[in-house]
Write an enzyme that holds these catalytic residues in place. Structure first.
Site, short mmCIF file in Angstrom:
data_model
loop_
_atom_site.label_atom_id
_atom_site.label_comp_id
_atom_site.label_asym_id
_atom_site.label_seq_id
_atom_site.Cartn_x
_atom_site.Cartn_y
_atom_site.Cartn_z
CG ASP A 19 -10.00 1.72 -0.35
OD1 ASP A 19 -8.90 1.71 -0.92
OD2 ASP A 19 -9.78 1.47 0.90
CG ASP B 178 -2.29 0.61 0.96
OD1 ASP B 178 -2.41 1.62 0.18
OD2 ASP B 178 -3.34 0.01 1.27
C1 GAL Z 1 -6.51 0.85 1.89
C2 GAL Z 1 -6.70 -0.20 0.69
C3 GAL Z 1 -7.62 -0.98 1.07
C4 GAL Z 1 -7.07 -1.78 2.44
C5 GAL Z 1 -6.64 -0.66 3.59
C6 GAL Z 1 -6.22 -1.43 4.91
O1 GAL Z 1 -5.65 2.04 1.32
O2 GAL Z 1 -6.67 0.29 -0.34
O3 GAL Z 1 -7.71 -1.90 0.28
O4 GAL Z 1 -5.89 -2.52 2.15
O5 GAL Z 1 -5.85 0.25 2.87
O6 GAL Z 1 -5.72 -0.45 5.69
#
Ligand code: GAL
Length: 500
Positions: free
Chosen positions: A293, A235
Site C-alpha cells: 500500500d 485482494d
Molecule cells: C489492502 C489494500 C488496500 C485496501 C485495504 C482494505 O490490502 O492494499 O488498498 O484495499 O486492503 O482493507
C-alpha cells in the site's frame, strides 16, 4: 468573447507553473479514452469526456445498433453480440467552437484498453465508507469536471459488507451504511454516466476481516452483476502464499465475472508478492498492484511515492492495452489528512502508527507526473469536496491525462538518468512522445533533452512541443529547465500534421 473565468490561470507547485482550467468554460475539448473495450452483449455506459462551456451538442456517426448517445454525451445501450471494432466519429460543438475525435468501440474479451480512471474510498474513508459518500463523490466528480476529463469509476473499497452473508450464501451489504444495498448506488452512478467498483478478497476474509470471495466466486459475481457493479478490486489477505494458489484463486473469480452478463473489470490487488505481472493478464485481470500500500509520503521506502515508483518502473515491459501495472492510488489531495493513508502502521502488530505530514506541492506534482507517465490506473482517493485549486489542477490537466490515456498503452521507460534525476520517455500513438524529468533530490538540478532525438524516426520533422503542466507552447524540441527540490517537468511533442 470568453468570460474572464474561462481564462486559464497559472498556479505554482514549488517553482513550476501548473495551468488551471475551468472545465466548464471555453470551446469543447474531447478528453478521455480513444479506445473503449466492452464484452459482447453487455451493457455499455461510457461518457464521452468533453470539457467546455455548456450546453454541448454531441453528434456521433458509426454507432452500432443498440447504442445511443444522450444529450450529455453518454453512450448507453447494449454492445453488439459479435466481436469487432466500431469506429465512432464524434463531433462536439458549443457556442465557442467545435471539436472532433474518433473513438473506437472494441467489442471483445479485453476491457480497460486504457488505464482505469476514477476514485477509491480507501485512503480517506477506510472503514467509514457509506452509500451517501459514494453518491456524493460521484456528484462531485461531475460538478468539478473530473468526469469530463475521463474519470469514470467510483470504487467502494473494503467494509461495505454486512457482518455475514445471507443464509443462502449471497453477499449482503452493511444495512447501516448501505441501507438499500448496493444496487441503488450503482443506479445513481449509472444515471450520471459513471461506473461502480466494489472490493473483495480471494480468501474467506478481506483484509479488514469482512467476508471474502473464496469459494463463493459464482454467487458473488452473479450478485455483483445483478447490482450493476462495473469493477472488482480483488485482494489477497489471508490467502495461501504460493503463486499457484494465487493464480488459481484469481482465475476462479475472473471466470465467474466473465460468466455474467456485465463487463466487470478485474483489478488484482495481490501486492506484487507473487509477480502478478507475469500471469494476471493471462487470467483476464486488467490491472494488478505491483507493490504494498501507498502512504502519504515521498519516501524511498516501500510505502512512499519514490519507493513505489522505483519498483513499478522496472516492470514497463509488462504493461499494454488491457493490462496495467498498478502502483496504487493517487495521494494527491490527502496532504496529511487522509484517514488511512496518513497513518503509517509500525511494529509487527500494526496497532501503532506514525502520523505522516503528506506530500508538499512539488512532491504532489511529481507523483502525478510519474503515475501519468507510467500508464498507471489513476484513482484519486481523497475528499474531493475539500480539494485545493492546485490539487484539482494536478488531477485534471488535459495534456497530462492524454499521455496517461494514450491508446498505444506504453508505460514510460527510464532513459539516460543523470544522478538524482529520473528521465522518462513514453511513446504515443500518433508518433509523438512524452518526456518527463523528476528531481529526486532536495538540491536544484538543471535538466535538458532533445525531444526530436527520442521520437520515432518516422515522426521527426515539424513537431508541436508543449510543456504539459504549464500548457506553454515551446518553439524548439530542445527543452531545458531547472527543477527545485522534488519537482518534475513534463513535455509532449507531437507531429504537427497529426493534430486534430
Ligand atoms: C489492502 C489494500 C488496500 C485496501 C485495504 C482494505 O490490502 O492494499 O488498498 O484495499 O486492503 O482493507
Amino acid at each position: 468573447m470568453p468570460t474572464p473565468s474561462s481564462q486559464p490561470t497559472l498556479l505554482r507547485a514549488g517553482s513550476r507553473d501548473v495551468i488551471a482550467f475551468d472545465p466548464l468554460a471555453g470551446p469543447p475539448r474531447i478528453n478521455g479514452a480513444r479506445r473503449v473495450g466492452i464484452r459482447p452483449g453487455t451493457e455499455l455506459i461510457h461518457p464521452i469526456a468533453v470539457t467546455g462551456e455548456r450546453p454541448l451538442r454531441f453528434e456521433v456517426d458509426g454507432l452500432p445498433e443498440g447504442i445511443t448517445v444522450d444529450a450529455e454525451g453518454i453512450l448507453r445501450g447494449t454492445a453488439p453480440a459479435d466481436d469487432g471494432e466500431h469506429e465512432l466519429s464524434v463531433r462536439v460543438s458549443n457556442a465557442r467552437g467545435s471539436a472532433t475525435a474518433t473513438i473506437r468501440l472494441c467489442v471483445g474479451g479485453t476491457l480497460a484498453l486504457t488505464p482505469p480512471m476514477g476514485w477509491n474510498s480507501w485512503n480517506v474513508y477506510g472503514a467509514k465508507v457509506t452509500a451517501e459518500v459514494i453518491v456524493a463523490i460521484a456528484e462531485e466528480m461531475v460538478s468539478n469536471g473530473m468526469r469530463d476529463l475521463g474519470y469514470q469509476y467510483v470504487n467502494i473499497d473494503d467494509f461495505w459488507h454486512a457482518s455475514s452473508r445471507a443464509p443462502d450464501g449471497t453477499p449482503v451489504a452493511n444495512p447501516e451504511t448501505f441501507p438499500d444495498g448496493i444496487a441503488p448506488v450503482a443506479d445513481a452512478l449509472h444515471r450520471l454516466g459513471l461506473k461502480l467498483g466494489i472490493y473483495s478478497d480471494a480468501a474467506h476474509l478481506t483484509c479488514g476481516k469482512c467476508f471474502g470471495g473464496h469459494q463463493y466466486e459464482r454467487v458473488d459475481a452473479d450478485a455483483y452483476a445483478e447490482w450493476g457493479v462495473d469493477l472488482l478490486k480483488y485482494d489477497y489477505c489471508f490467502a495461501p502464499k504460493d503463486q499457484a494458489s494465487a493464480i488459481e484463486r484469481y482465475d476462479a473469480m475472473s471466470q465467474a465475472l466473465r460468466a455474467t452478463n456485465r463487463s466487470i473489470v478485474l483489478s488484482a490487488c495481490e501486492c506484487g508478492g507473487r509477480k502478478p505481472w507475469t500471469w494476471a493478464a493471462g487470467i483476464g485481470a486488467s490491472c494488478w498492484r505491483t507493490t504494498f500500500d501507498i502512504f502519504d509520503s515521498f519516501s524511498w521506502m516501500w510505502f512512499g511515492v519514490r519507493g513505489i515508483a522505483r519498483r513499478n518502473l522496472r516492470l514497463a515491459d509488462y504493461a499494454g492495452p488491457g493490462a496495467w501495472n498498478d502502483p496504487d492510488m493517487l495521494l494527491i489531495g490527502n496532504r496529511g489528512r487522509g484517514g488511512v493513508t496518513s497513518r503509517l502502521p509500525t511494529g509487527p502488530s500494526g496497532k501503532h502508527h506514525v502520523k505522516l505530514r503528506g506530500l508538499d506541492d512539488a512532491q504532489a506534482l511529481s507523483h502525478m507526473t510519474l503515475w501519468a507517465m507510467m500508464a498507471a490506473p489513476l484513482l484519486a482517493s481523497h475528499d474531493l469536496a475539500t480539494s485545493s485549486d492546485l490539487d484539482t489542477a494536478l488531477l485534471t490537466n488535459p495534456e497530462v491525462l492524454a499521455v496517461n490515456q494514450d491508446e498505444l498503452g506504453r508505460q514510460a521507460r527510464k532513459v539516460r538518468s543523470s544522478p538524482g534525476v529520473w528521465q522518462l520517455v513514453k511513446p504515443l500513438a500518433d508518433g509523438g512522445v512524452a518526456l518527463s524529468f523528476t528531481n529526486l533530490t532536495r538540491l536544484p538540478r538543471k535538466v535538458g533533452a532533445d525531444l526530436s532525438a527520442v521520437i520515432d524516426a518516422g515522426a521527426r520533422g515539424d513537431l508541436e512541443v508543449i510543456d504539459a503542466w504549464s500548457g506553454e507552447a515551446l518553439d524548439t524540441p530542445k527543452v531545458k529547465t531547472r527543477l527545485g527540490a522534488h519537482e518534475s517537468a513534463m513535455y509532449v511533442a507531437r507531429p504537427r500534421q497529426n493534430l486534430d
